[in-house]
Write a protein that holds these residues in place. Sequence first.
Motif, mmCIF file in Angstrom:
data_model
loop_
_atom_site.group_PDB
_atom_site.id
_atom_site.type_symbol
_atom_site.label_atom_id
_atom_site.label_comp_id
_atom_site.label_asym_id
_atom_site.label_seq_id
_atom_site.Cartn_x
_atom_site.Cartn_y
_atom_site.Cartn_z
ATOM 1 N N ASP A 66 75.084 25.338 16.088
ATOM 2 C CA ASP A 66 74.785 24.579 17.309
ATOM 3 C C ASP A 66 73.968 25.420 18.281
ATOM 4 O O ASP A 66 73.032 24.920 18.929
ATOM 5 C CB ASP A 66 76.075 24.111 17.976
ATOM 6 N N GLU A 67 74.314 26.704 18.389
ATOM 7 C CA GLU A 67 73.586 27.588 19.296
ATOM 8 C C GLU A 67 72.145 27.780 18.841
ATOM 9 O O GLU A 67 71.205 27.721 19.646
ATOM 10 C CB GLU A 67 74.281 28.947 19.377
ATOM 11 N N GLU A 68 71.949 27.982 17.539
ATOM 12 C CA GLU A 68 70.594 28.161 17.031
ATOM 13 C C GLU A 68 69.769 26.890 17.180
ATOM 14 O O GLU A 68 68.587 26.942 17.547
ATOM 15 C CB GLU A 68 70.644 28.596 15.567
ATOM 16 N N GLU A 69 70.382 25.750 16.899
ATOM 17 C CA GLU A 69 69.655 24.485 17.018
ATOM 18 C C GLU A 69 69.237 24.205 18.456
ATOM 19 O O GLU A 69 68.143 23.691 18.703
ATOM 20 C CB GLU A 69 70.508 23.329 16.492
ATOM 21 N N ALA A 70 70.094 24.575 19.398
ATOM 22 C CA ALA A 70 69.808 24.318 20.810
ATOM 23 C C ALA A 70 68.801 25.300 21.397
ATOM 24 O O ALA A 70 68.267 25.058 22.487
ATOM 25 C CB ALA A 70 71.107 24.375 21.617
ATOM 26 N N ASN A 71 68.528 26.384 20.671
ATOM 27 C CA ASN A 71 67.655 27.424 21.214
ATOM 28 C C ASN A 71 66.579 27.830 20.201
ATOM 29 O O ASN A 71 66.564 28.968 19.711
ATOM 30 C CB ASN A 71 68.481 28.653 21.613
ATOM 31 N N PRO A 72 65.673 26.902 19.864
ATOM 32 C CA PRO A 72 64.587 27.274 18.943
ATOM 33 C C PRO A 72 63.734 28.372 19.568
ATOM 34 O O PRO A 72 63.606 28.453 20.796
ATOM 35 C CB PRO A 72 63.811 25.968 18.773
ATOM 36 N N SER A 73 63.169 29.203 18.732
ATOM 37 C CA SER A 73 62.353 30.302 19.240
ATOM 38 C C SER A 73 61.031 29.768 19.788
ATOM 39 O O SER A 73 60.601 28.654 19.483
ATOM 40 C CB SER A 73 62.075 31.306 18.123
ATOM 41 N N ASP A 74 60.390 30.596 20.595
ATOM 42 C CA ASP A 74 59.066 30.229 21.111
ATOM 43 C C ASP A 74 58.091 30.019 19.959
ATOM 44 O O ASP A 74 57.238 29.136 20.019
ATOM 45 C CB ASP A 74 58.549 31.324 22.045
ATOM 46 N N ALA A 263 65.294 34.621 10.284
ATOM 47 C CA ALA A 263 64.655 34.835 11.579
ATOM 48 C C ALA A 263 63.522 35.846 11.478
ATOM 49 O O ALA A 263 62.439 35.648 12.052
ATOM 50 C CB ALA A 263 65.695 35.299 12.598
ATOM 51 N N GLU A 264 63.746 36.924 10.739
ATOM 52 C CA GLU A 264 62.707 37.948 10.597
ATOM 53 C C GLU A 264 61.492 37.411 9.845
ATOM 54 O O GLU A 264 60.343 37.671 10.244
ATOM 55 C CB GLU A 264 63.282 39.165 9.867
ATOM 56 N N ALA A 265 61.727 36.671 8.774
ATOM 57 C CA ALA A 265 60.617 36.129 7.992
ATOM 58 C C ALA A 265 59.830 35.097 8.792
ATOM 59 O O ALA A 265 58.589 35.075 8.751
ATOM 60 C CB ALA A 265 61.147 35.508 6.703
ATOM 61 N N THR A 266 60.541 34.253 9.517
ATOM 62 C CA THR A 266 59.881 33.214 10.307
ATOM 63 C C THR A 266 59.051 33.828 11.425
ATOM 64 O O THR A 266 57.887 33.448 11.634
ATOM 65 C CB THR A 266 60.924 32.250 10.893
ATOM 66 N N GLU A 267 59.626 34.785 12.132
ATOM 67 C CA GLU A 267 58.901 35.424 13.232
ATOM 68 C C GLU A 267 57.645 36.134 12.721
ATOM 69 O O GLU A 267 56.565 36.016 13.316
ATOM 70 C CB GLU A 267 59.808 36.420 13.944
ATOM 71 N N ALA A 268 57.777 36.862 11.604
ATOM 72 C CA ALA A 268 56.627 37.586 11.069
ATOM 73 C C ALA A 268 55.540 36.628 10.604
ATOM 74 O O ALA A 268 54.351 36.883 10.827
ATOM 75 C CB ALA A 268 57.078 38.480 9.917
ATOM 76 N N ALA A 269 55.922 35.522 9.964
ATOM 77 C CA ALA A 269 54.935 34.551 9.489
ATOM 78 C C ALA A 269 54.191 33.910 10.659
ATOM 79 O O ALA A 269 52.964 33.734 10.615
ATOM 80 C CB ALA A 269 55.620 33.485 8.652
ATOM 81 N N ILE A 270 54.916 33.577 11.708
ATOM 82 C CA ILE A 270 54.278 32.929 12.868
ATOM 83 C C ILE A 270 53.385 33.913 13.609
ATOM 84 O O ILE A 270 52.270 33.559 14.037
ATOM 85 C CB ILE A 270 55.366 32.336 13.784
ATOM 86 N N GLU A 271 53.828 35.158 13.756
ATOM 87 C CA GLU A 271 52.976 36.155 14.410
ATOM 88 C C GLU A 271 51.715 36.396 13.597
ATOM 89 O O GLU A 271 50.632 36.586 14.172
ATOM 90 C CB GLU A 271 53.759 37.452 14.603
ATOM 91 N N LYS A 272 51.823 36.402 12.304
ATOM 92 C CA LYS A 272 50.653 36.569 11.439
ATOM 93 C C LYS A 272 49.698 35.380 11.617
ATOM 94 O O LYS A 272 48.477 35.550 11.664
ATOM 95 C CB LYS A 272 51.088 36.693 9.985
ATOM 96 N N ALA A 273 50.277 34.180 11.719
ATOM 97 C CA ALA A 273 49.446 32.979 11.911
ATOM 98 C C ALA A 273 48.739 33.023 13.257
ATOM 99 O O ALA A 273 47.542 32.694 13.358
ATOM 100 C CB ALA A 273 50.317 31.732 11.812
ATOM 101 N N LYS A 274 49.428 33.435 14.291
ATOM 102 C CA LYS A 274 48.817 33.509 15.620
ATOM 103 C C LYS A 274 47.667 34.500 15.651
ATOM 104 O O LYS A 274 46.673 34.296 16.359
ATOM 105 C CB LYS A 274 49.869 33.914 16.656
ATOM 106 N N ALA A 275 47.800 35.577 14.880
ATOM 107 C CA ALA A 275 46.767 36.626 14.881
ATOM 108 C C ALA A 275 45.597 36.309 13.966
ATOM 109 O O ALA A 275 44.576 36.999 14.017
ATOM 110 C CB ALA A 275 47.402 37.957 14.460
ATOM 111 N N SER A 276 45.738 35.251 13.165
ATOM 112 C CA SER A 276 44.690 34.965 12.169
ATOM 113 C C SER A 276 43.463 34.360 12.843
ATOM 114 O O SER A 276 43.556 33.733 13.905
ATOM 115 C CB SER A 276 45.231 34.008 11.116
#
Length: 276
Positions: A66-74, A263-276
Amino acid sequence: MKVQPSDSAQRRLYKYNRSVPTPEQYAEIWDIEKNWVVARAEKFEAEAPRFDTRTEFAQALRERLDEEEANPSDGEQWLAEEATLDQFKVVVSEFAVDGLVESQSHLGIIRRLPSRSRMAVLRVLIDEFGCGNDDLEHSAIYAKLMTELGLPTDLEYYADRVEDTSFAYVNLFHWLADRSPDPEYFLGAYSYFESSVLYAFKPYAAASKRLGIENDKYYNEHLYIDSFHSRQMKESIRLLGTEREVDLAKVWTGVELTSQAVAEATEAAIEKAKAS
């Protein structure tokens, strides 16, 4: 895409897990895991709550979800609302080392569980492999998504390119299924995963819809079927308890390991996408 250094431990571990390793390679598997996932598991287990009953564990898991669902990452919100098609392709590519072989890393757990607990897990895996229908196997659905996006579907292409966190996401389940000391670690991990996907894949589904992607079944299928899978995994823990005492600290350790790896895989993938 950035190519990983040839000496990446997680990359080597991923390839070893999908091969017949030599005795020397198998020794390296144990060494890599000792310094990575075994060390993490020992820390999480030492800090795990001391549950007296499975009901207490289930309540703690529900609160975590419930906590994770209510607080999606940026990053997840950015993926759902802002990522361009090219950026979305980067994220899809990062998870190809999982999506193109989905659930193959789980199969080792089957021989480690008593019958009724095993059957609950097997019902989930049968769905993952499309109930015997090649076109419905989740890896095939992922390949269709990649084809629409103009991405290669050759697994080795990605095994030479993605981030270590993407490899670790898959390597974790090889350890949980095949080499963790007790099956409780896997059951906790998979129970968490099948429950968390019900909200974790929403940003991917939203991005697919926003970007006009037709082959979005991979994400929507999980949002539909994983409520059944979540129940089956909870049932597997209960049924293991009819055979012997369940170590709930180890079950919780599986939750923590998987939550961190995702969480680590998702954050790294999104940061890689933002930098592409």
